[in-house]
Design a protein around this motif. Structure first.
Motif, PDB file in Angstrom:
ATOM      1  N   GLU A 162      16.226   3.529  58.557  1.00  0.00           N
ATOM      2  CA  GLU A 162      16.195   2.156  58.691  1.00  0.00           C
ATOM      3  C   GLU A 162      16.718   1.408  57.151  1.00  0.00           C
ATOM      4  O   GLU A 162      17.421   0.576  57.162  1.00  0.00           O
ATOM      5  CB  GLU A 162      14.831   1.622  59.109  1.00  0.00           C
ATOM      6  CG  GLU A 162      14.278   1.930  60.557  1.00  0.00           C
ATOM      7  CD  GLU A 162      13.547   0.856  60.952  1.00  0.00           C
ATOM      8  OE1 GLU A 162      13.007   0.174  60.434  1.00  0.00           O
ATOM      9  OE2 GLU A 162      13.054   1.366  62.116  1.00  0.00           O
ATOM     10  N   LYS A 163      16.034   1.910  56.113  1.00  0.00           N
ATOM     11  CA  LYS A 163      16.457   1.691  54.773  1.00  0.00           C
ATOM     12  C   LYS A 163      17.853   1.928  54.566  1.00  0.00           C
ATOM     13  O   LYS A 163      18.683   1.009  53.954  1.00  0.00           O
ATOM     14  CB  LYS A 163      15.420   2.555  53.644  1.00  0.00           C
ATOM     15  CG  LYS A 163      13.956   1.905  53.692  1.00  0.00           C
ATOM     16  CD  LYS A 163      13.326   2.572  52.634  1.00  0.00           C
ATOM     17  CE  LYS A 163      12.046   1.913  52.873  1.00  0.00           C
ATOM     18  NZ  LYS A 163      11.111   2.724  51.554  1.00  0.00           N
ATOM     19  N   LEU A 164      18.434   3.191  54.834  1.00  0.00           N
ATOM     20  CA  LEU A 164      19.828   3.566  54.675  1.00  0.00           C
ATOM     21  C   LEU A 164      20.822   2.601  55.598  1.00  0.00           C
ATOM     22  O   LEU A 164      21.563   2.145  55.041  1.00  0.00           O
ATOM     23  CB  LEU A 164      20.190   4.995  55.453  1.00  0.00           C
ATOM     24  CG  LEU A 164      21.526   5.393  55.138  1.00  0.00           C
ATOM     25  CD1 LEU A 164      22.056   5.382  53.815  1.00  0.00           C
ATOM     26  CD2 LEU A 164      21.689   6.792  55.944  1.00  0.00           C
ATOM     27  N   ASN A 165      20.218   2.247  56.906  1.00  0.00           N
ATOM     28  CA  ASN A 165      21.127   1.436  57.604  1.00  0.00           C
ATOM     29  C   ASN A 165      21.128  -0.090  56.924  1.00  0.00           C
ATOM     30  O   ASN A 165      22.217  -0.962  56.983  1.00  0.00           O
ATOM     31  CB  ASN A 165      20.407   0.924  58.975  1.00  0.00           C
ATOM     32  CG  ASN A 165      21.393   0.303  60.048  1.00  0.00           C
ATOM     33  OD1 ASN A 165      22.555   0.595  60.015  1.00  0.00           O
ATOM     34  ND2 ASN A 165      20.854  -0.611  60.541  1.00  0.00           N
ATOM     35  N   VAL A 166      20.091  -0.767  56.454  1.00  0.00           N
ATOM     36  CA  VAL A 166      20.138  -1.867  55.801  1.00  0.00           C
ATOM     37  C   VAL A 166      20.731  -2.045  54.584  1.00  0.00           C
ATOM     38  O   VAL A 166      21.725  -2.921  54.495  1.00  0.00           O
ATOM     39  CB  VAL A 166      18.761  -2.242  55.145  1.00  0.00           C
ATOM     40  CG1 VAL A 166      18.490  -3.512  54.595  1.00  0.00           C
ATOM     41  CG2 VAL A 166      17.558  -2.583  56.427  1.00  0.00           C
TER      42      VAL A 166
ATOM     43  N   GLY B  88      18.362   3.857  68.976  1.00  0.00           N
ATOM     44  CA  GLY B  88      19.516   2.850  68.466  1.00  0.00           C
ATOM     45  C   GLY B  88      19.400   2.516  67.006  1.00  0.00           C
ATOM     46  O   GLY B  88      20.523   2.979  66.436  1.00  0.00           O
ATOM     47  N   LYS B  89      18.140   2.303  66.646  1.00  0.00           N
ATOM     48  CA  LYS B  89      18.209   2.127  65.076  1.00  0.00           C
ATOM     49  C   LYS B  89      18.432   3.399  64.449  1.00  0.00           C
ATOM     50  O   LYS B  89      18.846   3.188  63.170  1.00  0.00           O
ATOM     51  CB  LYS B  89      16.670   1.374  64.770  1.00  0.00           C
ATOM     52  CG  LYS B  89      16.692  -0.015  65.263  1.00  0.00           C
ATOM     53  CD  LYS B  89      15.332  -0.686  64.701  1.00  0.00           C
ATOM     54  CE  LYS B  89      15.168  -1.949  65.285  1.00  0.00           C
ATOM     55  NZ  LYS B  89      13.875  -2.510  65.001  1.00  0.00           N
ATOM     56  N   LYS B  90      17.915   4.446  65.020  1.00  0.00           N
ATOM     57  CA  LYS B  90      18.337   5.765  64.141  1.00  0.00           C
ATOM     58  C   LYS B  90      19.641   6.218  64.112  1.00  0.00           C
ATOM     59  O   LYS B  90      20.024   6.767  63.316  1.00  0.00           O
ATOM     60  CB  LYS B  90      17.357   7.006  64.828  1.00  0.00           C
ATOM     61  CG  LYS B  90      16.062   6.661  64.597  1.00  0.00           C
ATOM     62  CD  LYS B  90      15.174   7.977  65.330  1.00  0.00           C
ATOM     63  CE  LYS B  90      13.528   7.590  65.164  1.00  0.00           C
ATOM     64  NZ  LYS B  90      12.794   8.571  65.994  1.00  0.00           N
ATOM     65  N   LEU B  91      20.268   5.617  65.229  1.00  0.00           N
ATOM     66  CA  LEU B  91      21.727   6.042  65.296  1.00  0.00           C
ATOM     67  C   LEU B  91      22.537   4.945  64.548  1.00  0.00           C
ATOM     68  O   LEU B  91      23.810   5.278  64.212  1.00  0.00           O
ATOM     69  CB  LEU B  91      22.228   5.956  66.619  1.00  0.00           C
ATOM     70  CG  LEU B  91      21.894   7.086  67.687  1.00  0.00           C
ATOM     71  CD1 LEU B  91      22.276   6.947  69.190  1.00  0.00           C
ATOM     72  CD2 LEU B  91      22.457   8.549  67.138  1.00  0.00           C
TER      73      LEU B  91
ATOM     74  N   PHE C 181      24.212   6.120  61.129  1.00  0.00           N
ATOM     75  CA  PHE C 181      25.240   7.347  61.363  1.00  0.00           C
ATOM     76  C   PHE C 181      26.488   6.572  61.829  1.00  0.00           C
ATOM     77  O   PHE C 181      27.804   7.119  61.492  1.00  0.00           O
ATOM     78  CB  PHE C 181      24.722   8.362  62.264  1.00  0.00           C
ATOM     79  CG  PHE C 181      23.358   8.974  61.753  1.00  0.00           C
ATOM     80  CD1 PHE C 181      23.586   9.965  60.624  1.00  0.00           C
ATOM     81  CD2 PHE C 181      22.304   8.877  62.423  1.00  0.00           C
ATOM     82  CE1 PHE C 181      22.727  10.845  60.317  1.00  0.00           C
ATOM     83  CE2 PHE C 181      21.228   9.674  61.850  1.00  0.00           C
ATOM     84  CZ  PHE C 181      21.491  10.423  60.808  1.00  0.00           C
ATOM     85  N   SER C 182      26.461   5.747  62.460  1.00  0.00           N
ATOM     86  CA  SER C 182      27.386   4.873  63.251  1.00  0.00           C
ATOM     87  C   SER C 182      28.457   4.499  62.042  1.00  0.00           C
ATOM     88  O   SER C 182      29.677   4.358  62.002  1.00  0.00           O
ATOM     89  CB  SER C 182      27.338   4.076  64.227  1.00  0.00           C
ATOM     90  OG  SER C 182      28.244   3.071  64.922  1.00  0.00           O
ATOM     91  N   LYS C 183      27.812   3.472  60.966  1.00  0.00           N
ATOM     92  CA  LYS C 183      28.323   3.291  59.850  1.00  0.00           C
ATOM     93  C   LYS C 183      28.997   4.222  59.205  1.00  0.00           C
ATOM     94  O   LYS C 183      29.976   4.107  58.425  1.00  0.00           O
ATOM     95  CB  LYS C 183      27.438   2.136  59.058  1.00  0.00           C
ATOM     96  CG  LYS C 183      26.836   1.036  59.856  1.00  0.00           C
ATOM     97  CD  LYS C 183      25.979   0.254  59.171  1.00  0.00           C
ATOM     98  CE  LYS C 183      25.621  -1.218  59.860  1.00  0.00           C
ATOM     99  NZ  LYS C 183      24.916  -0.626  60.960  1.00  0.00           N
ATOM    100  N   LEU C 184      28.294   5.373  58.801  1.00  0.00           N
ATOM    101  CA  LEU C 184      28.903   6.399  58.097  1.00  0.00           C
ATOM    102  C   LEU C 184      30.039   6.853  58.649  1.00  0.00           C
ATOM    103  O   LEU C 184      31.121   7.330  58.056  1.00  0.00           O
ATOM    104  CB  LEU C 184      27.803   7.584  57.893  1.00  0.00           C
ATOM    105  CG  LEU C 184      26.684   7.077  56.933  1.00  0.00           C
ATOM    106  CD1 LEU C 184      25.569   8.250  57.140  1.00  0.00           C
ATOM    107  CD2 LEU C 184      27.085   6.954  55.444  1.00  0.00           C
ATOM    108  N   CYS C 185      30.142   7.003  60.108  1.00  0.00           N
ATOM    109  CA  CYS C 185      31.258   7.577  60.887  1.00  0.00           C
ATOM    110  C   CYS C 185      32.399   6.548  60.556  1.00  0.00           C
ATOM    111  O   CYS C 185      33.669   6.999  60.419  1.00  0.00           O
ATOM    112  CB  CYS C 185      31.007   7.546  62.209  1.00  0.00           C
ATOM    113  SG  CYS C 185      30.011   8.992  62.775  1.00  0.00           S
ATOM    114  N   LEU C 186      32.222   5.223  60.664  1.00  0.00           N
ATOM    115  CA  LEU C 186      33.271   4.190  60.286  1.00  0.00           C
ATOM    116  C   LEU C 186      33.801   4.544  58.740  1.00  0.00           C
ATOM    117  O   LEU C 186      35.006   4.512  58.794  1.00  0.00           O
ATOM    118  CB  LEU C 186      32.757   2.882  60.156  1.00  0.00           C
ATOM    119  CG  LEU C 186      33.536   1.563  59.761  1.00  0.00           C
ATOM    120  CD1 LEU C 186      34.980   1.434  60.662  1.00  0.00           C
ATOM    121  CD2 LEU C 186      32.743   0.243  59.726  1.00  0.00           C
ATOM    122  N   PHE C 187      33.014   4.514  57.807  1.00  0.00           N
ATOM    123  CA  PHE C 187      33.632   4.809  56.684  1.00  0.00           C
ATOM    124  C   PHE C 187      34.379   6.287  56.725  1.00  0.00           C
ATOM    125  O   PHE C 187      35.258   6.417  55.842  1.00  0.00           O
ATOM    126  CB  PHE C 187      32.396   5.063  55.459  1.00  0.00           C
ATOM    127  CG  PHE C 187      31.688   3.835  55.656  1.00  0.00           C
ATOM    128  CD1 PHE C 187      32.292   2.505  55.219  1.00  0.00           C
ATOM    129  CD2 PHE C 187      30.218   3.785  55.117  1.00  0.00           C
ATOM    130  CE1 PHE C 187      31.486   1.243  55.335  1.00  0.00           C
ATOM    131  CE2 PHE C 187      29.408   2.605  55.198  1.00  0.00           C
ATOM    132  CZ  PHE C 187      30.022   1.406  55.215  1.00  0.00           C
TER     133      PHE C 187
END
Length: 313
Positions: free
Chosen positions: A3-7, A191-194, A197-203
Motif C-alpha cells: 500500500e505504501k509503495l502504491n501511494v 485489488g490494492k495489492k495488485l 504491480f500494475s503501475k510498475l508494469c506501466l513503467f
C-alpha cells in the motif's frame, strides 16, 4: 508495504513516467530484447484495472446514451480530426501525422477513474464510458488507423484487431468475471495489492517501448521541439474542450468532471505498443511524448474543476 509503495507510485507518477521514458531511451539495446513481454504486461494491467468493473456498468448507457455516445465520438472522431488537421498543417510528414492521430484516437485511460473520484465526478458514468470504449477499441482504432495510413503504410488490420482483443477485451472480461463470480471479494482482498504491480508494469511498458524512438531522440533540434509542443497542445486542447463542453452545455458538475477526465486521458500504453509493433519508430514519437503531460494536466484540471464546482452547480 504494498500500500505504501502504491501511494508512492501514485504520488510521483508524473515524474516516474517521463523518467521511465528517459531510462528506456538510454537502455535502447536492453529494451529491444524485452519486447516480447509488453503484451503480457499490458494484459495484466488491463485485468487489474477492470477488477472493479461490473457488467451492469453498461446498463447506465440507458440513462445517459447521448452523453456516452458523445464521449466516444469526442475520443475517436473530433480529437483525431483535430490532430490530423494540426499535424498536416505544421508537419509535412505522413508518419508523424499517423502518430498524432493515434495518440488521440486511443481508448480513454482507466486511470481517469482516480481523478473522477478525487473531483467527485459521476463514477458510474465514468466506468460505463471506460468499459464501453474499451470493448469497442479493438474495432474502432484499427479502422481509424487504416483510413489515416492510406496506401503509404501497410497495416496488418487483422493482426492489430487480434492483438487489441488479447490485450484489452479478454483481460477486461476476465477481470469483470472474477469480480462478479467472487461477488467483489477477490477485488476487495487483492485489488490494492495488485495496484502497485500494475503501475510498475506501466513503467516497464514505457521503458521497453521507448527503445523504438531512441534513434529519433539522439539529435535534439527544433523539429523535435515542435513535435513535443504539438503533443502538449493536443493534450491541453483535449482537456480544455471537454471542460468547456461540460461546463457550458451539460451544466452538471459531476457529469462535466467525468467528461473532462475520460475525454482528456488516454490509454497511452496500448498506443505505444500499437505504434512500435505495426509502424515505423517515428510513429511512436507523438504517442510516447503524450506520457509527459497526461498526469500533470489531469492534476491541473482537477484543481480548476474543484475551484469552479460551485459555479457549475
Amino acid at each position: 508495504m504494498l500500500e505504501k509503495l502504491n501511494v508512492f507510485l501514485q504520488k510521483y507518477i508524473a515524474i516516474l513516467t517521463p523518467l521511465s521514458l528517459v531510462v528506456g531511451v538510454l537502455l535502447e539495446s536492453v529494451g529491444q530484447h524485452l519486447l516480447f513481454l509488453v503484451s503480457w504486461l499490458f494484459a495484466f494491467m488491463t485485468f487489474a484495472g477492470s477488477l472493479t468493473m461490473k457488467f451492469k456498468d453498461i446498463k447506465i448507457f440507458m440513462k445517459h446514451p447521448v452523453l456516452i455516445l458523445f464521449s466516444i465520438l469526442f475520443l475517436h472522431l473530433l480529437m483525431p480530426l483535430w490532430a490530423y488537421f494540426l499535424s498536416t498543417v505544421i508537419f509535412d510528414d505522413h508518419l508523424l501525422t499517423v502518430g498524432f492521430v493515434l495518440a488521440v484516437a486511443l481508448p480513454t485511460g482507466v486511470t481517469s477513474v482516480i481523478w473522477i473520484n478525487i473531483c467527485k465526478g459521476h463514477l458510474p458514468l465514468g466506468l460505463a464510458i471506460i468499459l464501453i470504449d474499451t470493448l469497442l477499441a479493438p474495432f474502432i482504432l484499427p479502422f481509424i488507423l487504416y483510413i489515416v495510413s492510406g496506401e503509404k503504410i501497410e497495416l496488418d488490420v487483422a493482426s492489430l484487431i487480434l492483438n487489441l482483443l488479447w490485450m484489452i477485451v479478454l483481460p477486461t472480461i476476465l477481470g469483470i468475471l472474477v469480480n462478479e463470480l467472487s461477488k467483489g471479494e477477490i477485488p476487495k482482498k487483492y485489488g490494492k495489492k495488485l495496484a502497485p504491480f500494475s503501475k510498475l508494469c506501466l513503467f516497464a511498458v514505457i521503458l521497453i517501448n521507448s527503445s523504438a524512438i531512441a534513434p529519433y531522440l539522439k539529435v535534439i533540434n527544433f523539429h523535435l521541439f515542435f513535435v513535443i509542443l504539438l503533443v502538449f497542445l493536443l493534450a491541453v486542447s483535449g482537456y480544455m474542450l471537454a471542460y468547456l463542453i461540460g461546463r457550458y452545455l451539460l451544466k452538471d458538475g459531476p457529469q462535466m468532471t467525468t467528461l473532462v477526465f475520460t475525454g482528456g486521458m488516454r490509454n497511452i500504453a496500448v498506443g505505444v505498443i500499437v505504434a512500435t509493433t505495426y509502424f515505423p519508430g517515428k510513429v511512436a514519437m507523438p504517442v510516447v511524448f503524450g506520457m509527459l503531460f497526461q498526469q500533470v494536466l489531469a492534476s491541473i484540471f482537477s484543481k480548476v474543476i474543484i475551484k469552479n464546482t460551485v459555479t457549475v452547480k
